[in-house]
Design a protein around this motif. Structure first.
Motif, PDB file in Angstrom:
ATOM      1  N   LEU A 249     -30.631 -18.523 -46.368  1.00 16.67           N
ATOM      2  CA  LEU A 249     -31.254 -19.839 -46.329  1.00 16.67           C
ATOM      3  C   LEU A 249     -32.771 -19.681 -46.421  1.00 16.67           C
ATOM      4  CD1 LEU A 249     -31.185 -22.905 -45.925  1.00 16.67           C
ATOM      5  CD2 LEU A 249     -31.119 -22.501 -43.446  1.00 16.67           C
ATOM      6  N   LEU A 250     -33.294 -18.635 -45.754  1.00 16.20           N
ATOM      7  CA  LEU A 250     -34.720 -18.308 -45.821  1.00 16.20           C
ATOM      8  C   LEU A 250     -34.839 -16.800 -45.976  1.00 16.20           C
ATOM      9  CD1 LEU A 250     -37.721 -19.145 -45.541  1.00 16.20           C
ATOM     10  CD2 LEU A 250     -37.459 -18.831 -43.059  1.00 16.20           C
ATOM     11  N   SER A 251     -35.514 -16.365 -47.018  1.00 14.16           N
ATOM     12  CA  SER A 251     -35.677 -14.934 -47.275  1.00 14.16           C
ATOM     13  C   SER A 251     -37.145 -14.617 -47.531  1.00 14.16           C
ATOM     14  CB  SER A 251     -34.816 -14.492 -48.464  1.00 14.16           C
ATOM     15  OG  SER A 251     -35.239 -15.144 -49.664  1.00 14.16           O
ATOM     16  N   ILE A 252     -37.446 -13.336 -47.694  1.00 11.01           N
ATOM     17  CA  ILE A 252     -38.811 -12.859 -47.937  1.00 11.01           C
ATOM     18  C   ILE A 252     -38.905 -12.415 -49.390  1.00 11.01           C
ATOM     19  CG2 ILE A 252     -40.596 -11.235 -47.232  1.00 11.01           C
ATOM     20  CD1 ILE A 252     -39.146 -10.954 -44.547  1.00 11.01           C
ATOM     21  N   ASP A 253     -39.837 -12.983 -50.149  1.00  7.61           N
ATOM     22  CA  ASP A 253     -39.942 -12.599 -51.553  1.00  7.61           C
ATOM     23  C   ASP A 253     -40.757 -11.316 -51.699  1.00  7.61           C
ATOM     24  OD1 ASP A 253     -42.670 -13.175 -51.502  1.00  7.61           O
ATOM     25  OD2 ASP A 253     -42.494 -15.051 -52.627  1.00  7.61           O
ATOM     26  N   GLY A 254     -40.977 -10.886 -52.911  1.00  4.76           N
ATOM     27  CA  GLY A 254     -41.656  -9.620 -53.169  1.00  4.76           C
ATOM     28  C   GLY A 254     -43.094  -9.571 -52.716  1.00  4.76           C
ATOM     29  N   ARG A 255     -43.696 -10.723 -52.454  1.00  2.00           N
ATOM     30  CA  ARG A 255     -45.089 -10.768 -51.988  1.00  2.00           C
ATOM     31  C   ARG A 255     -45.193 -11.050 -50.491  1.00  2.00           C
ATOM     32  NH1 ARG A 255     -48.092 -15.047 -55.570  1.00  2.00           N
ATOM     33  NH2 ARG A 255     -46.160 -16.212 -55.160  1.00  2.00           N
ATOM     34  N   GLY A 256     -44.049 -11.005 -49.802  1.00  2.00           N
ATOM     35  CA  GLY A 256     -44.048 -11.256 -48.369  1.00  2.00           C
ATOM     36  C   GLY A 256     -44.092 -12.719 -48.003  1.00  2.00           C
ATOM     37  N   ARG A 257     -43.849 -13.592 -48.973  1.00  2.00           N
ATOM     38  CA  ARG A 257     -43.880 -15.028 -48.733  1.00  2.00           C
ATOM     39  C   ARG A 257     -42.478 -15.550 -48.425  1.00  2.00           C
ATOM     40  NH1 ARG A 257     -48.413 -17.578 -51.330  1.00  2.00           N
ATOM     41  NH2 ARG A 257     -47.102 -19.361 -51.882  1.00  2.00           N
ATOM     42  N   PRO A 258     -42.386 -16.674 -47.707  1.00  2.00           N
ATOM     43  CA  PRO A 258     -41.061 -17.240 -47.418  1.00  2.00           C
ATOM     44  C   PRO A 258     -40.462 -17.900 -48.651  1.00  2.00           C
ATOM     45  CG  PRO A 258     -42.781 -18.682 -46.577  1.00  2.00           C
ATOM     46  CD  PRO A 258     -43.478 -17.446 -47.081  1.00  2.00           C
ATOM     47  N   LYS A 259     -39.159 -17.734 -48.824  1.00  2.00           N
ATOM     48  CA  LYS A 259     -38.437 -18.367 -49.935  1.00  2.00           C
ATOM     49  C   LYS A 259     -37.245 -19.116 -49.352  1.00  2.00           C
ATOM     50  CE  LYS A 259     -35.977 -17.494 -54.271  1.00  2.00           C
ATOM     51  NZ  LYS A 259     -35.524 -16.461 -55.241  1.00  2.00           N
ATOM     52  N   ILE A 260     -37.260 -20.449 -49.492  1.00  2.00           N
ATOM     53  CA  ILE A 260     -36.170 -21.281 -48.989  1.00  2.00           C
ATOM     54  C   ILE A 260     -35.125 -21.470 -50.076  1.00  2.00           C
ATOM     55  CG2 ILE A 260     -35.555 -23.538 -48.054  1.00  2.00           C
ATOM     56  CD1 ILE A 260     -38.330 -23.742 -46.887  1.00  2.00           C
ATOM     57  N   HIS A 261     -33.861 -21.247 -49.722  1.00  2.00           N
ATOM     58  CA  HIS A 261     -32.752 -21.389 -50.652  1.00  2.00           C
ATOM     59  C   HIS A 261     -32.008 -22.695 -50.378  1.00  2.00           C
ATOM     60  CE1 HIS A 261     -33.028 -17.061 -51.853  1.00  2.00           C
ATOM     61  NE2 HIS A 261     -33.555 -16.984 -50.636  1.00  2.00           N
ATOM     62  N   PRO A 262     -31.293 -23.203 -51.350  1.00  2.00           N
ATOM     63  CA  PRO A 262     -30.513 -24.438 -51.120  1.00  2.00           C
ATOM     64  C   PRO A 262     -29.527 -24.257 -49.979  1.00  2.00           C
ATOM     65  CG  PRO A 262     -30.617 -23.920 -53.456  1.00  2.00           C
ATOM     66  CD  PRO A 262     -31.171 -22.729 -52.739  1.00  2.00           C
ATOM     67  N   CYS A 263     -29.400 -25.278 -49.148  1.00  2.00           N
ATOM     68  CA  CYS A 263     -28.480 -25.243 -48.009  1.00  2.00           C
ATOM     69  C   CYS A 263     -27.113 -25.739 -48.456  1.00  2.00           C
ATOM     70  CB  CYS A 263     -29.011 -26.103 -46.873  1.00  2.00           C
ATOM     71  SG  CYS A 263     -27.965 -26.101 -45.412  1.00  2.00           S
ATOM     72  N   THR A 264     -26.090 -24.911 -48.269  1.00  2.00           N
ATOM     73  CA  THR A 264     -24.722 -25.267 -48.624  1.00  2.00           C
ATOM     74  C   THR A 264     -23.951 -25.580 -47.346  1.00  2.00           C
ATOM     75  OG1 THR A 264     -24.815 -23.774 -50.512  1.00  2.00           O
ATOM     76  CG2 THR A 264     -22.647 -24.536 -49.841  1.00  2.00           C
ATOM     77  N   ASP A 265     -23.207 -26.649 -47.349  1.00  2.00           N
ATOM     78  CA  ASP A 265     -22.466 -27.048 -46.155  1.00  2.00           C
ATOM     79  C   ASP A 265     -21.370 -26.043 -45.805  1.00  2.00           C
ATOM     80  OD1 ASP A 265     -23.976 -29.306 -45.884  1.00  2.00           O
ATOM     81  OD2 ASP A 265     -22.579 -30.587 -46.995  1.00  2.00           O
ATOM     82  N   ASP A 266     -21.117 -25.921 -44.500  1.00  2.00           N
ATOM     83  CA  ASP A 266     -19.988 -25.148 -43.968  1.00  2.00           C
ATOM     84  C   ASP A 266     -19.996 -23.692 -44.393  1.00  2.00           C
ATOM     85  OD1 ASP A 266     -17.955 -28.049 -44.492  1.00  2.00           O
ATOM     86  OD2 ASP A 266     -19.018 -27.437 -42.685  1.00  2.00           O
ATOM     87  N   VAL A 267     -21.176 -23.074 -44.358  1.00  2.00           N
ATOM     88  CA  VAL A 267     -21.260 -21.641 -44.634  1.00  2.00           C
ATOM     89  C   VAL A 267     -22.126 -20.977 -43.574  1.00  2.00           C
ATOM     90  CG1 VAL A 267     -20.962 -21.905 -47.123  1.00  2.00           C
ATOM     91  CG2 VAL A 267     -23.272 -21.907 -46.140  1.00  2.00           C
ATOM     92  N   ARG A 268     -22.009 -19.674 -43.491  1.00  2.00           N
ATOM     93  CA  ARG A 268     -22.868 -18.883 -42.627  1.00  2.00           C
ATOM     94  C   ARG A 268     -24.118 -18.516 -43.423  1.00  2.00           C
ATOM     95  NH1 ARG A 268     -17.579 -17.089 -42.012  1.00  2.00           N
ATOM     96  NH2 ARG A 268     -16.754 -17.198 -39.886  1.00  2.00           N
TER      97      ARG A 268
END
Length: 259
Positions: free
Chosen positions: A181-200
């Protein structure tokens, strides 16, 4: 801790830990004195008669029957020296002797080591995400960042063995089962991903946000807002935080999903 000299030493320790040159500490010596003498918890960790850690907490009441300990500060002079763990163990003994069955505290969700201790080692439960809990803090660690906090509760009836092994947050997550849902990109910046229902899902945080604040305050602000959007959004919609991994990832589940 019961004497004025000890409380003054506690004040000086807070100044060193939070790099406070002027102004008051989070819990000044006179407030430590008041907490102690009103039946609250004030304890120090000592090495060779030198104060290296301190914790101060108030006794709170949720209703007429449920009493808990609310920790306001826990400061340790050295990292990874077991000081915080020793103070937590003492808190548990203090509480059990007084019939108190849980401890609550807040921590900055961007500080990965505190998240790991609270969620993976002690297996505390997250009650809620509170944006800007204290307002801007101008000490030498927070550097005027917004003071978002996770409020957690630690049920003291959980066994010592369980704390040592941890729960799902103490293990690495299978990338096929946990989506970012939130990861670290190659430059150390936050990257928010689309939120999918009913998943971990996982929310990553920097390994050392305090270093990021010193080196790049703008980037630190980006991380604050990104993590707030993700964690607050999940909790506000009925999801939960299921743990924290050694790699620095929150494990979050949406409504109706078990960890």
């Amino acid at each position: 801790m019961t004497t004025v000299a000890e409380f003054e030493a506690g004040d000086r320790l807070q100044r060193r830990v939070w790099r406070i040159d002027r102004g008051s500490t989070p819990v000044p010596a006179e407030v430590l004195n008041a907490v102690s003498h009103s039946g609250g918890y004030v304890a120090g960790a000592f090495t060779d008669d030198c104060l290296v850690g301190i914790s101060a907490a108030l006794v709170g009441r949720q209703d007429t029957r449920r009493v808990f300990l609310l920790e306001h500060i826990l400061a340790a002079e050295y990292r990874d020296a077991g000081i915080g763990h020793a103070l937590k163990a003492d808190q548990r003994s203090w509480c059990r002797a007084r019939g108190i069955d849980s401890v609550r505290w807040t921590f900055d969700p961007l500080v990965s080591r505190n998240a790991y201790i609270a969620l993976a080692k002690l297996r505390a439960d997250v009650l809620r995400y509170v944006p800007d809990f204290y307002g801007p803090m101008d000490d030498g660690v927070n550097l005027c960042d917004e003071s978002d906090r996770l409020l957690v509760t630690w049920p003291l009836d959980r066994s010592h063995d369980q704390e040592q092994t941890g729960r799902s947050g103490d293990a690495e997550c299978d990338p096929h089962e946990w989506r970012p849902l939130l990861s670290i990109d190659g430059r150390g910046r936050p990257k928010i991903h689309p939120c999918t229902d009913d998943v971990r899902m996982t929310c990553a945080v920097p390994a050392d946000i305090e270093a990021v604040r010193r080196q790049d305050p703008v980037l630190a602000g980006l991380w604050r807002r990104a993590l707030r959007e993700c964690l607050f959004g999940v909790l506000d919609s009925g999801g939960r935080i299921a743990g924290f991994t050694r790699r620095g990832q929150y494990l979050v589940t949406t409504r109706g999903t078990e960890a």
